[in-house]
Design an enzyme around this catalytic site. Structure first.
Site, PDB file in Angstrom:
ATOM      1  CB  SER A  45      -0.919   0.016   1.222  1.00 36.30           C
ATOM      2  OG  SER A  45      -1.596   1.251   1.266  1.00 36.30           O
ATOM      3  CG  HIS A  82      -3.856  -1.171  -1.789  1.00 37.37           C
ATOM      4  ND1 HIS A  82      -4.927  -1.997  -2.060  1.00 37.37           N
ATOM      5  CD2 HIS A  82      -4.300  -0.295  -0.857  1.00 37.37           C
ATOM      6  CE1 HIS A  82      -5.961  -1.642  -1.332  1.00 37.37           C
ATOM      7  NE2 HIS A  82      -5.615  -0.595  -0.582  1.00 37.37           N
ATOM      8  CG  ASP A 128      -5.162   2.963   0.615  1.00 34.48           C
ATOM      9  OD1 ASP A 128      -6.147   2.219   0.502  1.00 34.48           O
ATOM     10  OD2 ASP A 128      -4.087   2.616   1.127  1.00 34.48           O
ATOM     11  CG  MET A 151      -8.337   8.011   1.800  1.00 33.15           C
ATOM     12  SD  MET A 151      -7.430   8.189   3.340  1.00 33.15           S
ATOM     13  CE  MET A 151      -6.589   6.617   3.404  1.00 33.15           C
ATOM     14  CG  HIS A 171      -9.265   0.620  -0.943  1.00 32.03           C
ATOM     15  ND1 HIS A 171      -8.725   0.553   0.320  1.00 32.03           N
ATOM     16  CD2 HIS A 171     -10.615   0.585  -0.774  1.00 32.03           C
ATOM     17  CE1 HIS A 171      -9.697   0.486   1.214  1.00 32.03           C
ATOM     18  NE2 HIS A 171     -10.846   0.514   0.578  1.00 32.03           N
ATOM     19  CG  MET A 229     -11.345   3.902   1.486  1.00 31.37           C
ATOM     20  SD  MET A 229      -9.864   3.942   2.495  1.00 31.37           S
ATOM     21  CE  MET A 229      -8.612   3.985   1.233  1.00 31.37           C
ATOM     22  CG  MET A 255     -11.932  -1.998   4.520  1.00 36.97           C
ATOM     23  SD  MET A 255     -10.312  -1.720   3.791  1.00 36.97           S
ATOM     24  CE  MET A 255      -9.493  -0.762   5.084  1.00 36.97           C
ATOM     25  CG  ASP A 309      -6.400  -2.270   2.940  1.00 39.62           C
ATOM     26  OD1 ASP A 309      -5.335  -2.048   3.541  1.00 39.62           O
ATOM     27  OD2 ASP A 309      -6.968  -1.423   2.216  1.00 39.62           O
TER      28      ASP A 309
END
Ligand code: DX5
Ligand code: ZN
Length: 217
Positions: free
Chosen positions: A8, A33, A35, A37, A66, A68, A140, A178
């Protein structure tokens, strides 16, 4: 069952992102990965879309994005244009299974793989109707939003349950976990039947990165 690893980048040194990505690739990671947000679905913000775009094609790993975010319907296809090979969004961010199916179909029509994720307080039931359609389910094992948190063991039961359903129905769906993954929690997840381990703070910032990736196998 696979034994893939997805480092990540949230825990990577952002000033040397290109080198960190090369390090992950050298270590043999199959996935990388990202992330994302939005400051709404989770309080923090992370990578800018232009960063994903800048680095997505500089390596051969699967760009595992991913998201979010509160509006996956708009954001999911957008990340395909930034180079995502797989976009995983949250079931908690959509109103219905139907809405999730629409996003999955859209991603597939763009030649991108689709994943669905559940937060620690969401049960497996919420995503069972989608398991025949998605390419991946992400469990998660921490509250999404930041790295370096402690692994929540209730993820293990969810992985076991998902493994059973996926194998029984011969669904073509990988299981990813994760949050708080290290050699010990990673081993427990493997035993429970996970295919892909995401790990951020366990890998980045350590001299023995390559060795640590091996310990996650
Ligand atoms: C948390 C992110 C994770 C995070 C994991 O919201 O989805 O991908 O980077 O970090 P570690 O491995 O440090 O728990
Ligand atoms: Zn993540």
């Amino acid at each position: 069952m696979k034994n893939y690893v997805s480092p990540s980048l949230l825990a990577a040194d952002k000033a040397r992102l290109g080198e960190e990505i090369k390090l992950a690739e050298k270590a043999g990671a199959e996935y990388i990965h990202w992330d994302i947000m939005d400051g709404k679905f989770v309080p923090n913000v992370s990578f800018e879309t232009k960063t994903v775009k800048e680095f997505a094609k500089t390596h051969k790993m699967v760009n595992d994005v991913h998201i979010m975010v509160a509006d996956p319907e708009v954001e999911a296809p957008f990340f395909v244009t930034c180079g995502a090979d797989l976009v995983t969004f949250h079931i908690e961010a959509v109103k219905s299974v139907k809405e999730a199916e629409k996003i999955i179909d859209k991603l597939h029509s763009l030649n991108c793989k689709a994943g669905i994720s559940i937060k620690p307080n969401t049960g497996v039931d919420a995503v069972v109707p989608l398991l025949g359609k998605v390419d991946l389910v992400l469990v998660m094992s921490v509250e999404p939003g930041k790295g370096g948190q402690k692994f929540m063991p209730n993820a293990l039961d969810k992985i076991r349950e998902l493994r059973k359903i996926i194998d029984k129905n011969r669904f073509n769906c990988l299981i990813e976990v994760d949050g708080g993954i290290n050699d010990e929690t990673g081993k427990l997840c493997r035993e429970a039947g996970v295919d892909i381990l995401v790990a951020g703070s366990y890998l980045f910032g350590h001299d023995d990165f390559l060795e640590r990736v091996k310990l996650l196998r």
